[in-house]
Design a protein around this motif. Structure first.
Motif, PDB file in Angstrom:
ATOM      1  N   CYS A 142      -4.092  38.658  51.203  1.00 50.14           N
ATOM      2  CA  CYS A 142      -3.526  38.861  50.012  1.00 50.14           C
ATOM      3  C   CYS A 142      -1.763  39.637  50.436  1.00 50.14           C
ATOM      4  CB  CYS A 142      -3.805  39.395  48.726  1.00 50.14           C
ATOM      5  SG  CYS A 142      -5.075  38.005  47.515  1.00 50.14           S
ATOM      6  N   HIS A 143      -2.059  40.869  50.745  1.00 50.81           N
ATOM      7  CA  HIS A 143      -1.743  41.673  50.891  1.00 50.81           C
ATOM      8  C   HIS A 143      -0.910  42.012  52.062  1.00 50.81           C
ATOM      9  CE1 HIS A 143      -2.186  43.930  47.353  1.00 50.81           C
ATOM     10  NE2 HIS A 143      -3.485  43.753  46.960  1.00 50.81           N
ATOM     11  N   ALA A 144      -1.304  41.500  53.301  1.00 52.86           N
ATOM     12  CA  ALA A 144      -0.597  40.978  54.883  1.00 52.86           C
ATOM     13  C   ALA A 144      -0.947  42.511  55.070  1.00 52.86           C
ATOM     14  CB  ALA A 144       0.605  40.794  54.345  1.00 52.86           C
ATOM     15  N   VAL A 145      -0.682  41.831  56.369  1.00 53.27           N
ATOM     16  CA  VAL A 145      -0.562  43.462  58.292  1.00 53.27           C
ATOM     17  C   VAL A 145       0.284  44.025  57.467  1.00 53.27           C
ATOM     18  CG1 VAL A 145       0.881  43.651  59.931  1.00 53.27           C
ATOM     19  CG2 VAL A 145      -1.182  41.147  59.504  1.00 53.27           C
ATOM     20  N   GLY A 146      -0.152  45.196  57.942  1.00 56.74           N
ATOM     21  CA  GLY A 146       0.271  46.589  57.486  1.00 56.74           C
ATOM     22  C   GLY A 146       0.280  46.746  56.011  1.00 56.74           C
ATOM     23  N   GLY A 147      -0.215  46.256  55.074  1.00 54.86           N
ATOM     24  CA  GLY A 147       0.104  46.568  53.412  1.00 54.86           C
ATOM     25  C   GLY A 147       1.439  45.876  53.200  1.00 54.86           C
ATOM     26  N   ASN A 148       2.074  44.768  53.421  1.00 57.62           N
ATOM     27  CA  ASN A 148       3.497  44.482  53.241  1.00 57.62           C
ATOM     28  C   ASN A 148       3.692  43.768  52.356  1.00 57.62           C
ATOM     29  OD1 ASN A 148       4.822  45.874  55.068  1.00 57.62           O
ATOM     30  ND2 ASN A 148       4.538  43.893  56.603  1.00 57.62           N
ATOM     31  N   GLY A 149       2.190  42.862  51.655  1.00 57.55           N
ATOM     32  CA  GLY A 149       3.012  42.974  50.827  1.00 57.55           C
ATOM     33  C   GLY A 149       2.923  41.186  50.321  1.00 57.55           C
ATOM     34  N   GLY A 150       2.491  40.499  49.404  1.00 52.56           N
ATOM     35  CA  GLY A 150       3.108  38.944  49.607  1.00 52.56           C
ATOM     36  C   GLY A 150       3.023  37.836  48.707  1.00 52.56           C
ATOM     37  N   SER A 151       3.117  36.245  48.691  1.00 57.33           N
ATOM     38  CA  SER A 151       3.013  35.998  47.175  1.00 57.33           C
ATOM     39  C   SER A 151       2.113  35.793  47.447  1.00 57.33           C
ATOM     40  CB  SER A 151       3.960  34.546  47.925  1.00 57.33           C
ATOM     41  OG  SER A 151       3.599  33.566  46.978  1.00 57.33           O
TER      42      SER A 151
END
Lengths: 230, 440, 249
Positions: free
Chosen positions: A127-136
């Motif tokens: 959910c939060h993607a690589v590196g904590g970048n966030g996402g839909s």
């Protein structure tokens, strides 16, 4: 003098409501109901646990200005709206109501960053993607970027599972797991330079492709300008 | 002095002076848009050069692949880091350059007789370049590319009748990922595909030299342009320098493909925002927009990934390949052409080209539809339907509008009155009024 | 004159890059010096081309197009017996069919009734091979689970979800293209695959409610063993992952 003061003090404790109750009545009851059992505008707070309350208040998601509108979309810390003492007062007031859910966790930066990274990959990356970048996360919702969260907010969210986020209790992630994982998330925030020396990390193939096309445009401009001058 | 002696030495043994003389005095038409193919060529040369270096750093057994690439991303290996970054940036730019070059060829009609074969070779090289890129960035066995491989494996599996066999060729016959997957990718990426591109490239350039480059209208029967030596040679050297400079600047300022952040591939791990490199993104978008229906023929399933994942790109590829013949049939123009068209001269071509570009861009945008939906605060399902309708209706609208615009621009260019003609009309007071001349 | 300046830049860049490499400078220093060198090269070549003031209207004739030559075969080289001519083509065709043999033998079909590793009585374990106890997951929690002793089988991974007092487990391999269905919207009780946004409704047997997945996620029947650890009570109730032609149901 004390004899005169005593009745005044007694009156204050017996007659006046606690500061937390005042704040709740002023800022929360209109959506969450006078008894914190919910209303058409906001969910019940019964048994949600103090971790969730602490998360919503300290990240500034609550109090919400407009009920029903997703608060702090792509929140990167909308900013605490309430000062800390008011938050603590609210929590003290709500403690009996929300009991039964996860309490506010203790957390420190754990020693094992590699273990934290493994936990992140297994539980958070989807959910939060690589590196904590966030996402839909489907519909029109968003798992937020983690670059502005404090370690307490991260720990609160892990234990409470606010909103659409699942809940990771002590049975699944022990205290040392929590420390390592929260510590790893904190480490993502320090923008250490990539191996290249310039901290322009890639956030994935999308910006990479766009930059590739910019490079082509630069090349075309070069030959076009060059051709024009001769 | 030395050069003269070397040239003489060669000529005594191989008779090269005559060939060199022809080559050096050859005339090349010069236009800025003719350099696009050169950019693609130079990117390819950089890819081969940096790629050969990388084969010495890369551990091609599946176990060591990831670790060997992560090592190149560390501070301890600055040269390797730069070489790998340049290699991946060159791949991203290579396909982009081919596409832009192909666009120039398309819209100026350079593919017409007698150059149909060269066009087909070029379109094939575009497909091969995309495959080479995909296999290349899948070599490190990281989580992002591994996810893409899983999808590609499912698409191979979806082929009717031979699906399992095709998927078995891909990874050695086991279920995904299989122990031979990285090895097969290595064979494809390092050996088979570059050799195929190299051979086609040689044919492409050979045909170009033999048939001579097309040019914008100056002369029907002669090539008009600049002599190769020293004029055009310097210009092409400048283009090479610019290409290398752009790649070096990219490697300096922008980190690409940080596989160390993605982690080793594990079949049960995935990251949000997993998309392929840009040139495969149109397929990702097609997979997202494709309907969920699974057809069955006599009980055999045809999985839904088959249509957007395989049929769509095959149809597009065949259509592009056949375009010179399709256009010749539709316009009735079967003559040989060495002179390029102004793009607006053939509205049909402009319309079809615009429609194709629209489809490609739309599908590429659809690869990020979840992020778009969340950013615009719309439900994803709604956006998917908007994209689907745009996919079906859009190219027709865009194509017709583009063709109309082109036709109008063509008509205006042909029939416009001379700009300095003005009509003076005597008015009732004895003075003169200006009037617009009637369009002739 | 400007050409010399550009070339000086080129030389400076090349030397700078070599020095940067020798002293193990960070990669961007090396790459930056390379960029300077190549910019110098482009500038020098461009300036030299401009300084030439060479004409751009030199001509050389094009070759004619169209059938210009006599048929290529010399007259005395014609094959005149049509029967033998046709049989040559037959032989060519036979070799073409034979040529399919090495191509086909490149692969054997993978066994798609591949073992998922799940059978009745097998314990659920996490990726560190630890069994899952009754209170391990919180309400609203999700964990990836594997069959005990078989963590590596690619069709094995499942997601275990606790919804109130219920435990549910579904295959983690998406039925669309095989990506792991790892996104869980706990408040909406939906599993989402991040690759192409297929949505599965957890409360209705992981039915595919949106997106391109053609089938629900196969469900794993669960139970508890004597020590209170979660076990499977059988294999998944449907084939795992995307279908293919040979998977006739």
């Amino acid at each position: 003098m004390l004899i005169l003061a005593l009745p005044v003090l007694l009156a204050a404790t017996l007659v006046g409501p606690s500061p937390g109750a005042d704040i709740y009545a002023a800022k929360c009851a209109s959506c969450h109901g006078a008894q914190a059992s919910g209303s058409p505008n906001g969910p019940s707070l019964q048994r949600v646990g103090l971790a969730d309350v602490d998360f919503q208040l300290t990240t500034g998601r609550m109090p919400a200005a407009n009920p029903g509108v997703e608060v702090a979309h792509r929140d990167e810390r909308a900013g605490q709206q309430l000062p800390l003492d008011q938050i603590r007062a609210l929590e003290a007031f709500l403690a009996p109501v929300v009991a039964g859910g996860p309490p506010i966790p203790q957390v420190i930066v754990g020693p094992n960053g590699a273990h934290g990274r493994d936990l992140y990959a297994s539980n958070c990356m989807a959910c939060h993607a690589v590196g904590g970048n966030g996402g839909s996360i489907g519909e029109s919702d968003w798992a937020p970027a983690l670059n502005l969260a404090t370690i307490n907010e991260v720990a609160d969210a892990i234990r409470a599972g606010p909103g659409q986020m699942p809940r990771f209790g002590a049975g699944q992630l022990s205290q040392s797991d929590l420390d390592d994982l929260a510590g790893y998330v904190m480490s993502l925030q320090t923008l250490e330079p990539g191996a290249g020396g310039i901290p322009l990390h890639s956030t994935g193939p999308v910006p990479e492709g766009a930059i590739g096309y910019v490079a082509i445009v630069i090349l075309i401009s070069f030959v076009f300008g060059f051709w024009r001058t001769t | 002095m030395i050069v003269r002696r070397v040239v003489a030495w060669a000529d005594e043994r191989f008779g090269t002076n005559a060939l060199l003389h022809t080559a050096l005095k050859k005339i090349y038409p010069d236009h800025w848009s003719f350099y696009l193919g050169e950019f693609a060529l130079y990117f390819f040369m950089v890819l081969v050069g940096t790629g050969i270096w990388l084969t010495f750093a890369f551990d091609a057994g599946s176990q060591g692949a990831y670790a060997s690439v992560v090592q190149l991303a560390s501070r301890d290996h600055p040269i390797g880091y730069v070489i790998r970054q340049i290699h991946h940036w060159a791949a991203v730019c290579f396909v982009a350059a081919i596409l832009v070059h192909m666009g120039r060829i398309f819209f100026t009609g350079a593919f017409r007789r007698p150059r149909e074969l060269n066009w087909m070779i070029g379109v094939t090289m575009l497909a091969l370049a995309s495959f080479t890129g995909f296999t290349g960035y899948s070599l490190p066995n990281d989580d992002l590319s591994g996810t893409g491989l899983r999808i590609a494996y499912s698409v191979a599996l979806s082929i009717p009748l031979i699906g399992r066999w095709a998927a078995g060729v891909f990874n050695g016959g086991d279920d995904f990922p299989g122990s031979l997957l990285t090895t097969h990718l290595y064979t494809l990426h390092v050996y088979l595909l570059p050799v195929m591109i190299g051979a086609l490239l040689a044919a492409h350039l050979g045909l170009l030299i033999y048939q001579k480059h097309t040019q914008f209208a100056r002369d029907e029967r002669n090539v008009v342009g600049r002599r190769f030596w020293p004029d055009y040679a310097l210009r092409t050297l400048a283009a090479l320098g610019a290409t290398l400079a752009v790649l070096a600047l990219l490697a300096t300022f922008f980190e690409i493909n940080p596989v160390g952040d993605y982690g080793l591939y594990r079949p049960w791990l995935v990251m949000n925002g997993a998309v392929p490199d840009w040139y495969a993104a149109f397929l990702e978008g097609a997979l997202r927009l494709g309907p969920a229906a699974e057809l069955r023929i006599a009980g055999h399933p045809i999985p839904p990934v088959f249509w957007p994942g395989l049929v769509l790109p095959t149809v597009a590829f065949v259509f592009l390949l056949a375009w010179p013949f399709i256009e010749a049939r539709l316009t009735g123009d079967r003559a040989a052409h060495d002179v390029l068209d102004r793009p607006t001269r053939v509205p049909l071509r402009v319309g079809v080209g615009a429609a194709l570009i629209f489809e490609g861009v739309l599908l590429t945008l659809a690869a990020g539809d979840d992020q778009t939906a969340a950013t615009l605060h719309v439900r994803l399902e709604t956006l998917v339907w908007v994209y689907r309708i745009a996919l079906l209706v859009g190219p027709i609208v865009v194509g017709v509008v583009a063709a109309r615009l082109a036709a109008e621009m063509r008509a205006r260019a042909a029939g416009s009155p001379a700009p300095d003609v003005v009509l003076l009309v005597r008015n009732a007071h004895g003075g003169y009024d200006e009037e617009e001349p009637q369009a002739g | 004159m400007t050409i010399a300046l550009w070339l000086a830049l080129t030389i400076a860049g090349a030397i700078g890059a070599t020095v940067a490499a020798a002293f193990a400078a960070p990669p961007s220093a090396f790459a930056g010096a390379l960029a300077v060198a190549f910019i110098g090269l482009a500038g020098a070549a461009g300036a030299a081309a401009i300084a030439l003031h060479a004409p751009d209207d030199l001509t050389e004739p094009r070759s004619a197009h169209g059938p210009t030559y006599a048929p290529p075969l010399p007259d005395d080289g014609r094959v005149t017996r049509p029967v033998f001519g046709r049989m040559w083509f037959a032989a060519l065709g036979a070799f073409a069919v034979l040529g399919l043999v090495p191509v086909i033998s490149l692969a054997r079909k993978p066994g798609r009734r591949a073992d998922t590793g799940w059978r009745a009585g097998i314990r659920l374990v996490d990726e560190n091979n630890r069994p899952i106890g009754r209170e391990q997951l919180s309400d609203g929690g999700i964990e990836t689970v594997f069959p005990a002793g078989n963590v590596d089988l690619p069709q094995a991974p499942a997601v275990l979800i606790r919804d109130g007092a219920n435990y549910l487990a579904f295959s983690k391999v998406c039925t669309h293209a095989g990506c792991p269905v790892a996104l869980y919207r706990h408040a909406s009780r939906q599993l989402i695959c991040p690759c192409h946004q297929s949505i599965f409704d957890v409360e209705h047997g992981a039915k595919n409610v949106s997106g391109p997945a053609p089938r629900p996620l196969p469900a794993l029947p669960l139970g508890f063993d004597a020590e209170g650890y979660l076990i499977a009570r059988g294999d998944f109730d449907a084939p795992v992952g995307p279908d293919d032609w040979d998977r006739v149901l």
